[in-house]
Design a protein around this motif. Structure first.
Motif, mmCIF file in Angstrom:
data_model
loop_
_atom_site.group_PDB
_atom_site.id
_atom_site.type_symbol
_atom_site.label_atom_id
_atom_site.label_comp_id
_atom_site.label_asym_id
_atom_site.label_seq_id
_atom_site.Cartn_x
_atom_site.Cartn_y
_atom_site.Cartn_z
ATOM 1 N N ASP A 91 1.039 -1.113 0.025
ATOM 2 C CA ASP A 91 0.106 0.125 0.023
ATOM 3 C C ASP A 91 0.711 1.298 -0.122
ATOM 4 O O ASP A 91 0.427 2.346 -0.682
ATOM 5 N N VAL A 92 1.972 1.195 0.719
ATOM 6 C CA VAL A 92 2.954 2.340 0.846
ATOM 7 C C VAL A 92 3.261 2.786 -0.613
ATOM 8 O O VAL A 92 3.510 3.735 -1.105
ATOM 9 N N LYS A 93 3.849 1.579 -0.965
ATOM 10 C CA LYS A 93 4.227 1.727 -2.609
ATOM 11 C C LYS A 93 3.168 2.344 -3.496
ATOM 12 O O LYS A 93 3.597 3.138 -4.388
ATOM 13 N N ARG A 94 2.056 1.787 -3.396
ATOM 14 C CA ARG A 94 0.883 2.278 -4.304
ATOM 15 C C ARG A 94 0.869 3.700 -3.992
ATOM 16 O O ARG A 94 0.878 4.594 -4.949
ATOM 17 N N VAL A 95 0.856 4.263 -2.785
ATOM 18 C CA VAL A 95 0.538 5.659 -2.307
ATOM 19 C C VAL A 95 1.570 6.499 -3.068
ATOM 20 O O VAL A 95 1.343 7.576 -3.468
ATOM 21 N N LEU A 96 2.894 6.017 -3.045
ATOM 22 C CA LEU A 96 4.020 6.731 -3.436
ATOM 23 C C LEU A 96 4.444 6.588 -4.791
ATOM 24 O O LEU A 96 5.382 7.387 -5.133
ATOM 25 N N ASP A 97 3.921 6.005 -5.578
ATOM 26 C CA ASP A 97 4.308 5.525 -6.920
ATOM 27 C C ASP A 97 4.476 6.907 -7.906
ATOM 28 O O ASP A 97 5.282 7.021 -8.564
ATOM 29 N N GLY A 98 3.306 7.505 -7.562
ATOM 30 C CA GLY A 98 3.059 8.862 -8.676
ATOM 31 C C GLY A 98 4.232 9.825 -8.075
ATOM 32 O O GLY A 98 4.668 10.689 -8.709
ATOM 33 N N ILE A 99 4.266 9.914 -6.679
ATOM 34 C CA ILE A 99 5.411 10.916 -6.265
ATOM 35 C C ILE A 99 6.496 10.639 -6.545
ATOM 36 O O ILE A 99 7.464 11.528 -6.972
ATOM 37 N N ASN A 100 6.961 9.312 -6.512
ATOM 38 C CA ASN A 100 8.265 9.020 -6.895
ATOM 39 C C ASN A 100 8.557 9.315 -8.427
ATOM 40 O O ASN A 100 9.703 9.693 -8.723
ATOM 41 N N GLU A 101 7.656 8.790 -9.127
ATOM 42 C CA GLU A 101 7.778 9.170 -10.617
ATOM 43 C C GLU A 101 8.070 10.595 -11.082
ATOM 44 O O GLU A 101 8.878 11.022 -11.589
ATOM 45 N N LYS A 102 7.279 11.445 -10.255
ATOM 46 C CA LYS A 102 7.349 12.802 -10.480
ATOM 47 C C LYS A 102 8.537 13.377 -9.856
ATOM 48 O O LYS A 102 9.322 14.470 -10.360
ATOM 49 N N ALA A 103 9.030 12.778 -8.691
ATOM 50 C CA ALA A 103 10.331 13.315 -8.205
ATOM 51 C C ALA A 103 11.362 12.886 -8.942
ATOM 52 O O ALA A 103 12.678 13.833 -9.063
ATOM 53 N N GLU A 104 11.543 11.811 -9.491
ATOM 54 C CA GLU A 104 12.550 11.509 -10.472
ATOM 55 C C GLU A 104 12.660 12.237 -11.838
ATOM 56 O O GLU A 104 13.894 12.424 -12.060
ATOM 57 N N GLN A 105 11.645 12.476 -12.075
ATOM 58 C CA GLN A 105 11.621 13.387 -13.461
ATOM 59 C C GLN A 105 11.432 14.928 -12.970
ATOM 60 O O GLN A 105 11.505 15.714 -14.047
ATOM 61 N N VAL A 125 -6.070 4.144 -0.448
ATOM 62 C CA VAL A 125 -5.399 3.734 -1.081
ATOM 63 C C VAL A 125 -5.898 2.725 -2.203
ATOM 64 O O VAL A 125 -5.684 2.759 -3.822
ATOM 65 N N ASP A 126 -7.360 1.926 -1.943
ATOM 66 C CA ASP A 126 -8.209 1.111 -2.890
ATOM 67 C C ASP A 126 -8.472 2.133 -3.961
ATOM 68 O O ASP A 126 -8.624 1.702 -5.024
ATOM 69 N N GLU A 127 -9.264 3.237 -3.564
ATOM 70 C CA GLU A 127 -9.672 4.271 -4.537
ATOM 71 C C GLU A 127 -8.643 4.676 -5.417
ATOM 72 O O GLU A 127 -8.827 4.945 -6.601
ATOM 73 N N MET A 128 -7.366 4.956 -4.853
ATOM 74 C CA MET A 128 -6.470 5.200 -5.868
ATOM 75 C C MET A 128 -5.965 4.058 -6.898
ATOM 76 O O MET A 128 -5.727 4.559 -8.076
ATOM 77 N N MET A 129 -5.992 2.934 -6.603
ATOM 78 C CA MET A 129 -6.045 1.762 -7.377
ATOM 79 C C MET A 129 -6.752 1.635 -8.208
ATOM 80 O O MET A 129 -6.639 1.536 -9.391
ATOM 81 N N LYS A 130 -7.985 1.933 -7.806
ATOM 82 C CA LYS A 130 -9.414 1.620 -8.706
ATOM 83 C C LYS A 130 -9.279 2.938 -9.967
ATOM 84 O O LYS A 130 -9.306 2.535 -11.216
ATOM 85 N N LYS A 131 -8.754 4.189 -9.431
ATOM 86 C CA LYS A 131 -8.692 4.895 -10.538
ATOM 87 C C LYS A 131 -7.444 4.909 -11.418
ATOM 88 O O LYS A 131 -7.537 5.093 -12.506
ATOM 89 N N GLY A 132 -6.482 4.222 -11.029
ATOM 90 C CA GLY A 132 -5.276 3.893 -11.762
ATOM 91 C C GLY A 132 -5.772 2.853 -12.780
ATOM 92 O O GLY A 132 -5.310 2.866 -13.791
ATOM 93 N N GLU A 133 -6.490 2.215 -12.305
ATOM 94 C CA GLU A 133 -6.909 0.675 -13.289
ATOM 95 C C GLU A 133 -7.853 1.452 -14.204
ATOM 96 O O GLU A 133 -7.768 0.950 -15.466
ATOM 97 N N GLU A 134 -8.731 2.089 -14.002
ATOM 98 C CA GLU A 134 -9.497 2.872 -15.076
ATOM 99 C C GLU A 134 -9.013 3.602 -15.895
ATOM 100 O O GLU A 134 -9.508 3.732 -16.862
ATOM 101 N N ALA A 135 -7.831 4.241 -15.735
ATOM 102 C CA ALA A 135 -7.124 5.128 -16.601
ATOM 103 C C ALA A 135 -6.285 4.421 -17.729
ATOM 104 O O ALA A 135 -6.167 3.603 -18.028
#
Length: 191
Positions: A96-110, A181-191
């Motif tokens: 769950d921590v990984k899921r929450v931080l995935d977008g932040i990590n991607e943006k921070a790396e870029q 977290v579950d809502e984040m995952m659901k939105k990610g799957e829908e996108a």
């Protein structure tokens, strides 16, 4: 109410890795561990407890909880991400921590996000939460005492009621976080 004030006095609300505590140069893993040990020393439950270990950091890296380091050194951004991981892992699963931080990590790396500004916003919320917690702990302590005031050995019973109440409150917050977290995952799957 005295017990609530005593507990609040023993809590280490101020313990955090602050941006100004993070050196402007990249750090090796042992230096990162030392920074966390120093910053969170007062929040240890037992003196021999480890805040952060090499194994933990390496597992976070292998699990891609933060973007890759360069030359075995951790940047300021890595340290802020590790601090967020440290705080979240007590209530959420590592996945769950990984899921929450995935977008932040991607943006921070870029370099699409000012991670320090984001982290400072988190610290402001954390201080606000500490104030709210202090008020709520006093209320729950008084309520537990009121529930058993007529009973013999009421101090022990009030303590058990308070512990049960705090655990319940903690579970409510954890469940809300998991739902988000579950809502984040659901939105990610829908996108």
């Amino acid at each position: 109410m005295e017990k609530a004030n005593e507990l609040i006095g023993e809590m280490a609300f101020h313990n955090q890795v602050l941006p100004e505590d993070i050196p402007k140069i990249d750090l090796y893993i042992d230096q990162v561990i030392q920074l966390f040990e120093t910053s969170f020393a007062d929040s240890k439950r037992h003196p021999d407890e480890k805040i952060l270990t090499k194994t933990m950091i390496n597992n976070y890296a292998k699990g891609k909880l933060f973007y890759p380091i360069q030359n075995k050194k951790y940047s300021r951004n890595h340290i802020m991400l590790i601090s967020l991981i440290y705080q979240m892992k007590s209530a959420l699963s590592i996945n769950d921590v990984k899921r929450v931080l995935d977008g932040i990590n991607e943006k921070a790396e870029q370099k699409e996000i000012d991670l320090e500004q984001f982290y400072e916003s988190y610290l402001v919320l954390q201080q606000t939460n500490a104030g709210s917690f202090t008020t709520e702990l006093k209320r729950q302590t008084q309520q537990a005492a009121d529930q058993v005031e007529q009973v013999e050995d009421s101090t022990e019973l009030a303590r058990v009621l308070l512990i049960a109440s705090l655990v319940h409150t903690s579970n409510l917050y954890r469940r809300v976080a998991e739902k988000l977290v579950d809502e984040m995952m659901k939105k990610g799957e829908e996108a």
